[in-house]
Design a protein around this motif. Structure first.
Motif, PDB file in Angstrom:
ATOM      1  N   ILE A 227     -16.293 -30.564  26.112  1.00 58.49           N
ATOM      2  CA  ILE A 227     -15.860 -30.999  24.786  1.00 58.49           C
ATOM      3  C   ILE A 227     -14.802 -30.011  24.313  1.00 58.49           C
ATOM      4  N   SER A 228     -13.698 -30.542  23.828  1.00 51.99           N
ATOM      5  CA  SER A 228     -12.639 -29.684  23.328  1.00 51.99           C
ATOM      6  C   SER A 228     -12.961 -29.212  21.910  1.00 51.99           C
ATOM      7  N   LYS A 229     -12.553 -27.992  21.585  1.00 51.06           N
ATOM      8  CA  LYS A 229     -12.776 -27.459  20.240  1.00 51.06           C
ATOM      9  C   LYS A 229     -12.013 -28.262  19.184  1.00 51.06           C
ATOM     10  N   ASP A 230     -11.018 -29.022  19.628  1.00 51.56           N
ATOM     11  CA  ASP A 230     -10.197 -29.794  18.687  1.00 51.56           C
ATOM     12  C   ASP A 230     -10.691 -31.239  18.540  1.00 51.56           C
ATOM     13  N   GLU A 231     -11.688 -31.640  19.332  1.00 51.76           N
ATOM     14  CA  GLU A 231     -12.143 -33.033  19.275  1.00 51.76           C
ATOM     15  C   GLU A 231     -12.906 -33.309  17.985  1.00 51.76           C
ATOM     16  N   LEU A 232     -12.760 -34.531  17.507  1.00 53.19           N
ATOM     17  CA  LEU A 232     -13.550 -34.986  16.373  1.00 53.19           C
ATOM     18  C   LEU A 232     -14.865 -35.566  16.894  1.00 53.19           C
ATOM     19  N   ILE A 233     -15.926 -35.383  16.100  1.00 47.31           N
ATOM     20  CA  ILE A 233     -17.256 -35.838  16.488  1.00 47.31           C
ATOM     21  C   ILE A 233     -17.686 -36.918  15.492  1.00 47.31           C
ATOM     22  N   TYR A 234     -17.983 -38.118  16.013  1.00 53.50           N
ATOM     23  CA  TYR A 234     -18.246 -39.283  15.174  1.00 53.50           C
ATOM     24  C   TYR A 234     -19.749 -39.534  15.042  1.00 53.50           C
TER      25      TYR A 234
ATOM     26  N   GLY B 235     -26.076 -27.597  12.310  1.00 54.49           N
ATOM     27  CA  GLY B 235     -26.397 -27.952  13.675  1.00 54.49           C
ATOM     28  C   GLY B 235     -26.296 -29.454  13.824  1.00 54.49           C
ATOM     29  N   ILE B 236     -26.121 -29.947  15.053  1.00 53.54           N
ATOM     30  CA  ILE B 236     -25.912 -31.379  15.238  1.00 53.54           C
ATOM     31  C   ILE B 236     -27.133 -32.202  14.798  1.00 53.54           C
ATOM     32  N   SER B 237     -28.316 -31.670  14.966  1.00 53.87           N
ATOM     33  CA  SER B 237     -29.520 -32.420  14.579  1.00 53.87           C
ATOM     34  C   SER B 237     -29.742 -32.380  13.071  1.00 53.87           C
ATOM     35  N   LYS B 238     -29.467 -31.221  12.469  1.00 58.02           N
ATOM     36  CA  LYS B 238     -29.632 -31.092  11.020  1.00 58.02           C
ATOM     37  C   LYS B 238     -28.686 -32.031  10.282  1.00 58.02           C
ATOM     38  N   LEU B 239     -27.412 -32.021  10.662  1.00 60.18           N
ATOM     39  CA  LEU B 239     -26.438 -32.875   9.993  1.00 60.18           C
ATOM     40  C   LEU B 239     -26.743 -34.347  10.268  1.00 60.18           C
ATOM     41  N   GLY B 240     -27.169 -34.660  11.475  1.00 66.61           N
ATOM     42  CA  GLY B 240     -27.535 -36.043  11.786  1.00 66.61           C
ATOM     43  C   GLY B 240     -28.637 -36.549  10.882  1.00 66.61           C
ATOM     44  N   GLY B 241     -29.643 -35.726  10.632  1.00 68.72           N
ATOM     45  CA  GLY B 241     -30.727 -36.102   9.738  1.00 68.72           C
ATOM     46  C   GLY B 241     -30.260 -36.319   8.316  1.00 68.72           C
ATOM     47  N   ILE B 242     -29.365 -35.451   7.848  1.00 65.46           N
ATOM     48  CA  ILE B 242     -28.832 -35.583   6.486  1.00 65.46           C
ATOM     49  C   ILE B 242     -28.076 -36.897   6.327  1.00 65.46           C
ATOM     50  N   LEU B 243     -27.221 -37.218   7.293  1.00 67.46           N
ATOM     51  CA  LEU B 243     -26.425 -38.449   7.205  1.00 67.46           C
ATOM     52  C   LEU B 243     -27.276 -39.702   7.372  1.00 67.46           C
ATOM     53  N   GLU B 244     -28.442 -39.564   7.999  1.00 69.13           N
ATOM     54  CA  GLU B 244     -29.375 -40.689   8.084  1.00 69.13           C
ATOM     55  C   GLU B 244     -30.221 -40.823   6.832  1.00 69.13           C
ATOM     56  N   GLY B 245     -30.073 -39.876   5.909  1.00 73.04           N
ATOM     57  CA  GLY B 245     -30.843 -39.906   4.676  1.00 73.04           C
ATOM     58  C   GLY B 245     -32.279 -39.469   4.856  1.00 73.04           C
ATOM     59  N   LYS B 246     -32.542 -38.671   5.890  1.00 73.39           N
ATOM     60  CA  LYS B 246     -33.903 -38.216   6.170  1.00 73.39           C
ATOM     61  C   LYS B 246     -34.082 -36.755   5.773  1.00 73.39           C
ATOM     62  N   SER B 247     -35.327 -36.392   5.553  1.00 72.84           N
ATOM     63  CA  SER B 247     -35.629 -34.993   5.246  1.00 72.84           C
ATOM     64  C   SER B 247     -35.892 -34.196   6.513  1.00 72.84           C
ATOM     65  N   THR B 248     -35.875 -34.895   7.659  1.00 74.64           N
ATOM     66  CA  THR B 248     -36.104 -34.244   8.946  1.00 74.64           C
ATOM     67  C   THR B 248     -34.853 -34.364   9.805  1.00 74.64           C
ATOM     68  N   ASN B 249     -34.824 -33.597  10.866  1.00 72.94           N
ATOM     69  CA  ASN B 249     -33.684 -33.630  11.767  1.00 72.94           C
ATOM     70  C   ASN B 249     -33.646 -34.936  12.552  1.00 72.94           C
ATOM     71  N   ALA B 250     -32.455 -35.341  12.935  1.00 76.39           N
ATOM     72  CA  ALA B 250     -32.274 -36.457  13.858  1.00 76.39           C
ATOM     73  C   ALA B 250     -32.125 -35.882  15.264  1.00 76.39           C
ATOM     74  N   ASN B 251     -32.098 -36.754  16.254  1.00 72.84           N
ATOM     75  CA  ASN B 251     -31.758 -36.316  17.613  1.00 72.84           C
ATOM     76  C   ASN B 251     -30.244 -36.270  17.686  1.00 72.84           C
ATOM     77  N   GLY B 252     -29.703 -35.080  17.518  1.00 76.83           N
ATOM     78  CA  GLY B 252     -28.258 -34.931  17.440  1.00 76.83           C
ATOM     79  C   GLY B 252     -27.515 -35.404  18.671  1.00 76.83           C
ATOM     80  N   TRP B 253     -28.174 -35.381  19.814  1.00 79.27           N
ATOM     81  CA  TRP B 253     -27.512 -35.765  21.062  1.00 79.27           C
ATOM     82  C   TRP B 253     -27.220 -37.259  21.129  1.00 79.27           C
ATOM     83  N   ILE B 254     -27.979 -38.073  20.412  1.00 72.72           N
ATOM     84  CA  ILE B 254     -27.763 -39.520  20.511  1.00 72.72           C
ATOM     85  C   ILE B 254     -27.074 -40.116  19.288  1.00 72.72           C
ATOM     86  N   VAL B 255     -26.937 -39.356  18.204  1.00 70.97           N
ATOM     87  CA  VAL B 255     -26.276 -39.909  17.012  1.00 70.97           C
ATOM     88  C   VAL B 255     -24.817 -39.487  16.905  1.00 70.97           C
TER      89      VAL B 255
END
Length: 372
Positions: free
Chosen positions: A292-299, A323-343
């Motif tokens: 993964i490039s440091k300049d890539e955008l992550i969707y 972290g990828i899991s913490k932010l994933g959980g926030i954007l899903e509207g959850k109080s817990t982490n998401a699986n950052g690798w799949i979102v």
């Protein structure tokens, strides 16, 4: 004389000893066996000759001395003695025992298992899809036998290839009821006269499930009542070692011949590939290895919510670092982490590629891991 070096003797590995189960077990070293599968006498208590509805005789177990006991107390003493020795030879850190029985004996076996301090894991119902009819019409047709699965002590760990069994079951969690037909056709071992060799031969699929679910390649599986050799045959086919005990020379000789013709196979099920824990990979491992490039955008979930690579944590979003899991959980509207690798995804050649897919390629190329 009992050997006490906690290593199973090489000269006994992949052999069948002709002799009494209890006497032979007493000669084996402590703490040396990975798994036991036992199909002991059931103490069937059958009197007279069973007849089919057309008047012909049914060839069952009557007349077989190995299933005759003077009394229930005698059977209890026999069961206690072999289970005591089985407990001693099983490895104390990781091992398990399987024992199969019918309504005539399984309650006795289960009670003694608990008396001896075994720890019960499961009871499995073998539901026969082609059961022998109740010829006399005096009771319900018995179509099941029960397997008890236990460890020699509460603190003994055991192997359970859960994901492998789930994959074997079409992606569904395997239950404790196994629909398997009784041995028949080519699988049924015949003697030199064309008659069935053993009246209680167990189906190969039953032993396949037992061995694949709770052992690993190279493990030593002991069967103190080897009979027609199904345990040994399936152990060899699935890449395990075995040791059998059989008191009847006729059965022993046929079992050895049967096992000698087996060919070992290797696949995802025999190797339990589905249950191999993948090596841990950090998000920054992918960046440092240029996956993964440091300049890539992550969707986020292929949406217009886009994060950048963070210089402080993993992702930067709206000026904050996560972290990828913490932010994933926030954007899903959850109080817990998401699986950052799949979102989270990157976009390459107008196609979305998940972080999980990139991690899989990293494991294969950089770590040599090709598990599921």
């Amino acid at each position: 004389m009992k050997k006490n070096n906690n290593v199973f003797p090489k000269d006994l590995t992949n052999t069948i000893h002709l002799g009494d189960a209890i006497d032979t077990l007493k000669t084996l070293p402590d703490n040396s066996v990975d798994m036991i599968f036992a199909d002991p006498p059931y103490n069937m208590q059958i009197e007279g000759t069973l007849k089919r509805t057309d008047g012909t005789n049914f060839d069952g177990i009557e007349g077989n001395k190995w299933d005759e006991f003077d009394s229930l107390q005698h059977y209890r003493e026999f069961t206690y003695a072999w289970l005591k020795e089985a407990k001693r030879v099983l490895k104390k850190d990781v091992s398990s025992l399987w024992v199969i029985g019918s309504f005539q004996n399984i309650y006795v076996v289960g009670s003694i298992l608990q008396d001896l301090g075994y720890w019960l894991i499961n009871d499995i119902v073998w539901s026969k899809t082609n059961p022998t009819p109740n010829f006399m019409g005096t009771k319900f047709t018995n179509r099941q036998e029960t397997l008890l699965w236990a460890t020699p002590a509460k603190n003994t760990k055991y192997k359970f290839n859960y994901k492998t069994m789930k994959a074997l079951n079409g992606g569904k969690q395997m239950t404790s009821v196994w629909d398997i037909p009784v041995s028949s056709g080519r699988e049924r071992i015949k003697d030199d006269n064309g008659n069935k060799l053993h009246p209680t031969q167990k189906p190969e699929k039953l032993l396949y499930n037992v061995i694949v679910s709770s052992s690993s390649e190279g493990d030593l599986i002991l069967d103190p009542f080897m009979g027609s050799g199904t345990t040994g045959a399936m152990a060899k086919r699935l890449g395990r070692n075995f040791f059998g005990i059989e008191r009847d020379e006729h059965y022993r000789d046929f079992a050895l011949k049967r096992i000698s013709s087996e060919i070992t196979i290797q696949d995802d099920f025999t190797k339990a590939t589905f249950d191999i824990k993948p090596p841990r990979v950090r998000f920054w491992d992918l960046i440092e290895a240029n996956y993964i490039s440091k300049d890539e955008l992550i969707y986020f979930k292929k949406s217009d919510k886009v994060a950048k690579i963070s210089t402080k944590k993993e992702l930067e979003f709206d000026g904050e670092h996560y972290g990828i899991s913490k932010l994933g959980g926030i954007l899903e509207g959850k109080s817990t982490n998401a699986n950052g690798w799949i979102v989270w995804f990157v976009k390459r050649d107008n196609k979305y590629v998940s972080l999980d897919e990139i991690r899989r390629k990293y494991r294969q190329k950089e770590l040599g891991f090709y598990g599921k």
